[in-house]
Design a protein around this motif. Structure first.
Motif, PDB file in Angstrom:
ATOM      1  N   LEU A 109      48.213  13.594  42.949  1.00  0.00           N
ATOM      2  CA  LEU A 109      48.531  12.460  42.281  1.00  0.00           C
ATOM      3  C   LEU A 109      50.074  12.192  42.539  1.00  0.00           C
ATOM      4  CD1 LEU A 109      45.961  12.082  39.464  1.00  0.00           C
ATOM      5  CD2 LEU A 109      45.814  11.340  41.669  1.00  0.00           C
ATOM      6  N   SER A 110      51.031  13.003  43.121  1.00  0.00           N
ATOM      7  CA  SER A 110      52.301  12.838  42.936  1.00  0.00           C
ATOM      8  C   SER A 110      52.667  11.561  43.802  1.00  0.00           C
ATOM      9  CB  SER A 110      53.066  13.851  43.827  1.00  0.00           C
ATOM     10  OG  SER A 110      53.012  15.065  42.780  1.00  0.00           O
ATOM     11  N   SER A 111      51.805  11.380  44.887  1.00  0.00           N
ATOM     12  CA  SER A 111      52.103   9.938  45.537  1.00  0.00           C
ATOM     13  C   SER A 111      51.743   8.841  45.042  1.00  0.00           C
ATOM     14  CB  SER A 111      51.466   9.957  46.962  1.00  0.00           C
ATOM     15  OG  SER A 111      50.145  10.004  46.843  1.00  0.00           O
ATOM     16  N   GLU A 112      50.920   8.910  44.053  1.00  0.00           N
ATOM     17  CA  GLU A 112      50.345   7.961  43.086  1.00  0.00           C
ATOM     18  C   GLU A 112      51.576   7.554  42.012  1.00  0.00           C
ATOM     19  OE1 GLU A 112      46.856   6.618  43.017  1.00  0.00           O
ATOM     20  OE2 GLU A 112      45.964   8.169  44.105  1.00  0.00           O
ATOM     21  N   VAL A 113      51.984   8.705  41.500  1.00  0.00           N
ATOM     22  CA  VAL A 113      53.057   8.460  40.420  1.00  0.00           C
ATOM     23  C   VAL A 113      54.396   7.699  41.219  1.00  0.00           C
ATOM     24  CG1 VAL A 113      54.566   9.777  39.144  1.00  0.00           C
ATOM     25  CG2 VAL A 113      52.364  10.497  39.197  1.00  0.00           C
TER      26      VAL A 113
END
Length: 190
Positions: A109-113
């Motif tokens: 989920l880092s890219s979503e953050v």
């Protein structure tokens, strides 16, 4: 029917946990409110009884998941470099890669953050900074940042590979490099 504050809080916690698992497996942005709520056995129409926006849920998932990962890591740690190397080996594994829903939120989920609002980014930064500080007591702050980044990056890259052999080679190379860095690092003594 009115629910108690305790019931609402327990339901919210259940949604955060279940939605976190499904988001790590399928992606947060690509999973609709119905899917996120359905993971907790609830109807999508009840979403706004618990969260004002989908972004608020993402922030709660990030905080919950990173704190859980930090507690898991530090609960297993005995303060030694050898134990940290064992934990890194477990992290950079095919098993972890293939079981996204029960694994670390960072690779998934880092890219979503990165596309989220500032409050979610701040929650993410704060939570990872705590993990880095914990590791820094064993291997120094700069090395801790590098270990976190290489560990997460290794899983992100391996997840994009179609060949199991390439995944294994990539994870092995990153693990060996990280183990070498950990073993030669000095803790922050200040």
């Amino acid at each position: 029917m009115r629910y108690t504050a305790e019931h609402k809080e327990e339901t919210r916690r259940r949604v955060v946990e279940a939605a976190g698992a499904i988001a790590k497996k399928q992606g947060f942005g690509t999973t609709g409110v119905d899917g996120l709520m359905g993971a907790a056995g609830l109807k999508g129409s009840s979403f706004y009884h618990h969260f004002s926006t989908k972004g608020e849920l993402l922030k709660d998932i990030i905080e919950h998941e990173i704190e859980g990962s930090r507690n898991l890591l530090m609960g297993r740690m005995d303060g030694s470099k050898a134990e940290l190397v064992r934990q890194v080996r477990s992290y950079m594994s095919i098993k972890h890669l293939e079981n996204a829903e029960s694994g670390c939120v960072l690779p998934r989920l880092s890219s979503e953050v990165a596309r989220a609002d500032d409050s979610t980014k701040q929650a993410y930064e704060d939570a990872i900074s705590k993990m880095q500080e914990d590791m820094g007591m064993i291997i120094g702050g700069d090395t801790a940042w590098a270990v976190i980044a290489l560990s997460v990056g290794a899983l992100v890259l391996a997840g994009g590979m179609s060949s199991k052999a390439t995944q294994k080679d990539l994870l092995k190379a990153c693990y060996e490099f990280t183990a070498q860095a950990v073993n030669s690092a000095e803790p922050d003594l200040s």
